[in-house]
Motif scaffolding. Structure first.
Motif, mmCIF file in Angstrom:
data_model
loop_
_atom_site.group_PDB
_atom_site.id
_atom_site.type_symbol
_atom_site.label_atom_id
_atom_site.label_comp_id
_atom_site.label_asym_id
_atom_site.label_seq_id
_atom_site.Cartn_x
_atom_site.Cartn_y
_atom_site.Cartn_z
ATOM 1 N N ARG A 13 0.825 -1.222 0.000
ATOM 2 C CA ARG A 13 0.000 0.000 0.000
ATOM 3 C C ARG A 13 0.857 1.270 0.000
ATOM 4 N N LEU A 14 2.136 1.110 0.267
ATOM 5 C CA LEU A 14 3.034 2.271 0.294
ATOM 6 C C LEU A 14 3.869 2.402 -0.988
ATOM 7 N N TYR A 15 3.574 1.581 -1.970
ATOM 8 C CA TYR A 15 4.294 1.719 -3.245
ATOM 9 C C TYR A 15 4.056 3.117 -3.813
ATOM 10 N N PRO A 16 5.050 3.761 -4.443
ATOM 11 C CA PRO A 16 6.359 3.200 -4.821
ATOM 12 C C PRO A 16 7.433 3.315 -3.746
ATOM 13 N N LEU A 17 7.121 3.925 -2.596
ATOM 14 C CA LEU A 17 8.145 4.131 -1.561
ATOM 15 C C LEU A 17 8.780 2.821 -1.112
ATOM 16 N N THR A 18 7.969 1.783 -1.007
ATOM 17 C CA THR A 18 8.459 0.523 -0.440
ATOM 18 C C THR A 18 8.641 -0.573 -1.483
ATOM 19 N N LYS A 19 8.663 -0.200 -2.739
ATOM 20 C CA LYS A 19 8.865 -1.214 -3.780
ATOM 21 C C LYS A 19 10.263 -1.824 -3.680
ATOM 22 N N ASP A 20 11.237 -0.996 -3.345
ATOM 23 C CA ASP A 20 12.624 -1.471 -3.229
ATOM 24 C C ASP A 20 13.229 -1.141 -1.875
ATOM 25 N N LYS A 21 12.398 -0.826 -0.881
ATOM 26 C CA LYS A 21 12.911 -0.464 0.435
ATOM 27 C C LYS A 21 11.914 -0.916 1.498
ATOM 28 N N PRO A 22 12.366 -1.554 2.569
ATOM 29 C CA PRO A 22 11.441 -1.992 3.613
ATOM 30 C C PRO A 22 10.852 -0.810 4.378
ATOM 31 N N LYS A 23 9.601 -0.947 4.743
ATOM 32 C CA LYS A 23 8.907 0.143 5.427
ATOM 33 C C LYS A 23 9.618 0.564 6.712
ATOM 34 N N SER A 24 10.144 -0.387 7.451
ATOM 35 C CA SER A 24 10.798 -0.071 8.725
ATOM 36 C C SER A 24 12.017 0.821 8.569
ATOM 37 N N LEU A 25 12.593 0.837 7.374
ATOM 38 C CA LEU A 25 13.786 1.644 7.145
ATOM 39 C C LEU A 25 13.481 2.975 6.467
ATOM 40 N N LEU A 26 12.201 3.313 6.342
ATOM 41 C CA LEU A 26 11.846 4.637 5.843
ATOM 42 C C LEU A 26 12.229 5.687 6.891
ATOM 43 N N PRO A 27 12.690 6.854 6.462
ATOM 44 C CA PRO A 27 13.088 7.886 7.427
ATOM 45 C C PRO A 27 11.908 8.693 7.959
ATOM 46 N N VAL A 28 11.972 9.009 9.230
ATOM 47 C CA VAL A 28 11.027 9.918 9.887
ATOM 48 C C VAL A 28 11.838 10.771 10.858
ATOM 49 N N GLY A 29 11.861 12.065 10.624
ATOM 50 C CA GLY A 29 12.574 12.952 11.539
ATOM 51 C C GLY A 29 14.054 12.669 11.661
ATOM 52 N N GLY A 30 14.702 12.314 10.565
ATOM 53 C CA GLY A 30 16.145 12.148 10.580
ATOM 54 C C GLY A 30 16.651 10.774 10.963
ATOM 55 N N LYS A 31 15.747 9.848 11.294
ATOM 56 C CA LYS A 31 16.169 8.472 11.546
ATOM 57 C C LYS A 31 15.069 7.526 11.084
ATOM 58 N N THR A 32 15.410 6.271 10.955
ATOM 59 C CA THR A 32 14.439 5.318 10.433
ATOM 60 C C THR A 32 13.345 5.027 11.455
ATOM 61 N N ILE A 33 12.206 4.531 10.950
ATOM 62 C CA ILE A 33 11.127 4.103 11.841
ATOM 63 C C ILE A 33 11.658 3.071 12.831
ATOM 64 N N LEU A 34 12.466 2.154 12.333
ATOM 65 C CA LEU A 34 13.033 1.101 13.178
ATOM 66 C C LEU A 34 13.856 1.678 14.324
ATOM 67 N N GLU A 35 14.637 2.717 14.047
ATOM 68 C CA GLU A 35 15.472 3.316 15.084
ATOM 69 C C GLU A 35 14.633 4.005 16.155
ATOM 70 N N HIS A 36 13.531 4.627 15.761
ATOM 71 C CA HIS A 36 12.611 5.209 16.748
ATOM 72 C C HIS A 36 12.146 4.131 17.733
ATOM 73 N N ILE A 37 11.791 2.968 17.186
ATOM 74 C CA ILE A 37 11.278 1.878 18.020
ATOM 75 C C ILE A 37 12.383 1.316 18.916
ATOM 76 N N ILE A 38 13.538 1.041 18.327
ATOM 77 C CA ILE A 38 14.636 0.444 19.091
ATOM 78 C C ILE A 38 15.089 1.359 20.221
#
Length: 243
Positions: A13-38
């Motif tokens: 549902r996030l294509y084309p952003l996530t066609k070649d990149k995992p959603k968790s590694l999308l940037p939000v506020g200067g770091k990835t979503i995954l880094e916010h969680i970790i």
């Protein structure tokens, strides 16, 4: 305690952003979503290891990310071997995959790798220690349309879950359940039992209505913002709030 972060989806549902990149590694506020969680997981002293389960398509991107990321906890990336949306294992099957692969016999904190939130995971952990039983989280939503797109629970006066329905057409309450769970080590064998019985392996919330038939599950109610980044619109909104 171990932490399992679910990041094996394909986010079509996030294509084309996530066609070649995992959603968790999308940037939000200067770091990835995954880094916010970790960053929030790291504040729980008893978490020893963080397991990130992904798929074969994005496995090497997560490995590349891990080489650049410095964490206070030991992080391991696991490849569930799937290659597309049609042959994906499903979130609950991915949890079982990690449990079996890593021989986990501890309490586990399970979280989706695509949700941003501003409550403290340490408060959730302290609640779990108080009730000494499996726990989920919930927050109040006023928008009925939003409730129809998530898990909805009913609880008793002791904050015990008495019903759970995934994406209900007629929500029975305003308590929405995001994908943040703590399961006691004795519950881990029930994940395999659930799957062996042929139950739905996909959305992690599907496990809860089955689990409450086998024991007490309590809910930690939190306040604050929580965004499930599933569409381009929700990603843009998260950028504004968490950016």
């Amino acid at each position: 305690m171990k932490c399992i972060l679910l990041a094996a989806g394909y986010a079509t549902r996030l294509y084309p952003l996530t066609k070649d990149k995992p959603k968790s590694l999308l940037p939000v506020g200067g770091k990835t979503i995954l880094e916010h969680i970790i960053n929030k997981v790291e504040r729980i002293d008893t978490v020893e290891d963080i397991y990130i389960v992904t798929n074969d398509r994005f496995y090497h991107q997560f490995l590349d990310w891990m080489e650049q990321h410095r964490s206070l906890k030991k992080i391991k990336i696991l490849n569930d071997g799937t290659t597309n949306n049609d042959n994906r294992l499903g979130a609950i099957a991915d949890i079982q995959y990690v449990i079996e692969r890593e021989n986990i016999f501890d309490d586990i904190l399970v979280m989706a790798g695509d949700n941003l939130f501003d409550f403290k995971l340490t408060d959730f952990w302290n609640f779990y220690r108080t009730v000494a039983s499996d726990c989920i989280t919930a927050h109040e939503l006023t928008d009925t349309n939003e409730l129809k797109r998530t898990g909805v629970i009913e609880i008793d006066e002791e904050y015990r879950v008495i019903s759970f329905e995934e994406k209900p057409q007629n929500p029975k309450s305003n308590l929405a359940v995001p994908p943040f769970y703590i399961y006691a080590k004795d519950t881990l064998k029930l994940v395999d039992k659930y799957l062996q019985e042929g139950n739905n392996p996909d959305a992690p919330g599907n496990f809860i209505p089955w689990l409450i038939q086998h024991g007490d599950v309590y809910v930690y109610k939190f306040e604050g913002k929580r965004y499930d980044i599933g569409t381009l619109e929700s990603y843009e909104q998260a950028q504004k709030i968490f950016g």
